[in-house]
Design an enzyme around this catalytic site. Structure first.
Site, PDB file in Angstrom:
ATOM      1  N   GLU A 133       0.802  -1.235   0.000  1.00  0.00           N
ATOM      2  CA  GLU A 133       0.000   0.000   0.000  1.00  0.00           C
ATOM      3  C   GLU A 133       0.829   1.276   0.000  1.00  0.00           C
ATOM      4  OE1 GLU A 133      -3.843  -0.049   2.388  1.00  0.00           O
ATOM      5  OE2 GLU A 133      -2.698  -1.650   3.347  1.00  0.00           O
ATOM      6  N   LYS A 139      -0.942  12.926  15.316  1.00  0.00           N
ATOM      7  CA  LYS A 139      -0.280  13.968  16.112  1.00  0.00           C
ATOM      8  C   LYS A 139      -0.392  15.317  15.425  1.00  0.00           C
ATOM      9  CE  LYS A 139       0.393  10.602  18.626  1.00  0.00           C
ATOM     10  NZ  LYS A 139      -0.530   9.784  17.827  1.00  0.00           N
ATOM     11  N   VAL A 141     -11.826  -0.447  19.567  1.00  0.00           N
ATOM     12  CA  VAL A 141     -11.804  -1.562  20.517  1.00  0.00           C
ATOM     13  C   VAL A 141     -10.574  -2.441  20.312  1.00  0.00           C
ATOM     14  CG1 VAL A 141     -14.283  -1.622  20.909  1.00  0.00           C
ATOM     15  CG2 VAL A 141     -13.335  -2.851  18.960  1.00  0.00           C
ATOM     16  N   VAL A 155      -6.825  -3.580  18.065  1.00  0.00           N
ATOM     17  CA  VAL A 155      -6.373  -3.959  16.729  1.00  0.00           C
ATOM     18  C   VAL A 155      -6.033  -5.448  16.708  1.00  0.00           C
ATOM     19  CG1 VAL A 155      -5.493  -1.674  16.170  1.00  0.00           C
ATOM     20  CG2 VAL A 155      -3.975  -3.335  17.253  1.00  0.00           C
ATOM     21  N   HIS A 181      17.144  23.811  35.606  1.00  0.00           N
ATOM     22  CA  HIS A 181      16.064  24.668  36.110  1.00  0.00           C
ATOM     23  C   HIS A 181      15.979  25.924  35.256  1.00  0.00           C
ATOM     24  CE1 HIS A 181      13.493  26.779  38.993  1.00  0.00           C
ATOM     25  NE2 HIS A 181      14.283  27.837  38.803  1.00  0.00           N
TER      26      HIS A 181
END
Length: 481
Positions: free
Chosen positions: A36, A51, A285, A287, A460
């Protein structure tokens, strides 16, 4: 006459293409078969494009709350669904092209089509019978195609696909899988999400931020049920504050389809059935591995619950045939597939010092709002294993960088073995925790103790300081709480 290779990899997802690159680096004549699109589901329809969608939702969220940062934005913030989807697909296309470049750079032959094992060391590649999803990236120029190919080592890396429940099968129009959820033509006003694992909750988060009314139905007693109980409870409260409706210990038993909506029959914990109508429904639900039509049964390759059975090095019960990634079983994560593939090919090449995959040190990340990340044992699992533990926690609300960012909701939790100081698990919820978790993954791989973490200097102001504070808290030494 069949063309011969040292290594043939079936599937070009993260596991497949990374394995191909490493195989070529080790000097093997290598080919990869793809039916594909280069990059597989993760790059084209999973990790990466989702994302990109979530980033658009994040920007929309910030734009809708400028006052929190002393800013003003005149006018209403609206989402151009077509443009959001086009951006996501563009990101995918760019990386798809990148995989093609890597194959060419490393002299890996790309065989375009559908592979089937016919006998040990041999595959037959035919024209793909699967209708491709749109938009589809074209096959790279100069690729090979149908024919017979041989190799001493054949690695199956065919990935997985969405699992469908009987009677509630996705139809691509009203009931979606993550494929359709990624490319909506228009934004639904209401959405029902079946399942609150990483896929379900990420799409629930995206669509809720985009303005849809979202209901999540989860069979287990908690959202994201694999996560630590405290993290799960905190995340659920944050989702509900955003207007998401969450129904736990419930299941969709039936779906009625209308002209442009679905009505789900949801059976509650007490047995009562509630009907919920929404414009669209996402089935999330889980894979299942792509093990069909590969010829596995012809060679007698063992499978279990839809996945190929392998050892820690990806070896099946048939010499010369291997499997990696989702098709080789959980955890079904791209980074697990990549690492598993490298271990597999390095073991084939007899690279010194190769170790079997340790699944206990694989991090999990969910890119919802708030983000969730974890590695190792949850508190409940550590106790169930009979371990005597120390638990530390540190809140985002006590971290200077988090407050400055306007992201003061969340916490970091660490779990240690009381006797040895071994870090057993780390669990995070809040802004950018998917970037922070790797620090604890490295620590676990190096068998770092609590003392070594306490003596590590964290910069920091950063969010990472909370990691050290959580360690200190486990031993009653937190400095900023």
């Amino acid at each position: 006459m069949a063309e011969n290779y040292d290594v043939i990899i079936i599937g070009s997802g993260p596991g497949g293409y990374v394995t191909a690159v490493r195989s070529a680096q080790l000097g093997f004549k290598t080919a990869i078969v793809e039916r594909e699109h280069l990059g597989g589901i993760c790059l084209n329809w999973g990790c990466i494009p989702t994302k990109a969608l979530l980033r658009s939702a994040e920007i929309k969220h910030y734009a809708e709350h400028p006052g929190a940062y002393g800013l003003k934005i005149d006018g209403k913030v609206t989402a151009d669904v077509k443009a959001v989807v086009e951006r996501s697909r563009g990101v995918s296309a760019r990386l798809n092209g990148g995989v093609g470049f890597l194959m060419k750079k490393n002299k890996v032959d790309v065989i375009w089509g559908e592979a089937k094992l016919t006998k040990p060391g041999e595959i037959v590649v035919s024209k793909t019978s699967k209708k491709p999803m749109e938009p589809q990236h074209p096959a790279p120029k100069g690729t090979k195609g149908e024919g017979t190919y041989t190799a001493k080592h054949i690695i199956v890396a065919t990935g997985a696909r969405p699992r469908a429940l009987p009677g509630i099968e996705p139809d691509g129009k009203l009931i979606w899988t993550y494929f359709e959820a990624m490319v909506p033509k228009e934004m639904p006003k209401s959405l029902l999400v079946m399942g609150s694992g990483a896929i379900g909750i990420e799409f629930a988060s995206f669509y809720r931020t985009m303005g849809a009314e979202v209901t999540v139905v989860e069979l287990m007693p908690a959202v994201m049920p694999v996560e630590d109980a405290e993290v799960s409870k905190f995340a659920q409260k944050q989702f509900e504050k955003q207007g998401m409706k969450i129904i736990l210990e419930a299941k969709v038993t039936k779906v009625e389809k209308g002209a442009n909506s679905v009505t789900a029959h949801v059976e509650m914990k007490d047995g009562k059935v509630e009907k919920i109508t929404a414009d669209r429904m996402i089935s999330a639900v889980g894979v299942q591995g792509n093990i069909e039509n590969l010829g596995l049964e012809t060679l007698g390759i063992k499978t279990d619950r839809g996945c190929v059975v392998v050892d820690g090095y990806g070896r099946t019960n048939v010499p010369g045939v291997y499997a990696i990634g989702d098709v080789a079983g959980p955890p079904m994560l791209a980074h697990k597939a990549e690492h598993e593939g490298v271990i597999c090919i390095e073991k084939i090449a007899n690279v010194p010092g190769v170790h079997g995959l340790d699944k206990s040190k694989i991090p999990g990340c969910t890119y919802c709002n708030p983000q969730v990340a974890s590695v190792g044992l949850t508190e409940a699992k550590a106790k169930a294993e009979g371990k005597d533990i120390r638990v530390g926690r540190f809140q985002f609300a006590a971290n200077g960088k988090a407050i400055a960012l306007g992201e003061d909701q969340g916490f970091i939790k660490t779990i240690f073995d009381k006797k040895t100081g071994q870090l057993l698990g780390a669990h995070m919820v809040g802004a950018e925790v998917t970037e922070l978790i790797q620090g604890f993954v490295v620590a676990m791989n190096l068998e770092t103790t609590e003392e070594e973490l306490m003596h590590t200097v964290f910069p920091h102001p950063t969010l990472s300081e909370m990691m050290k504070e959580s360690v200190l808290d486990a031993y009653g030494r937190a400095l900023n709480a």
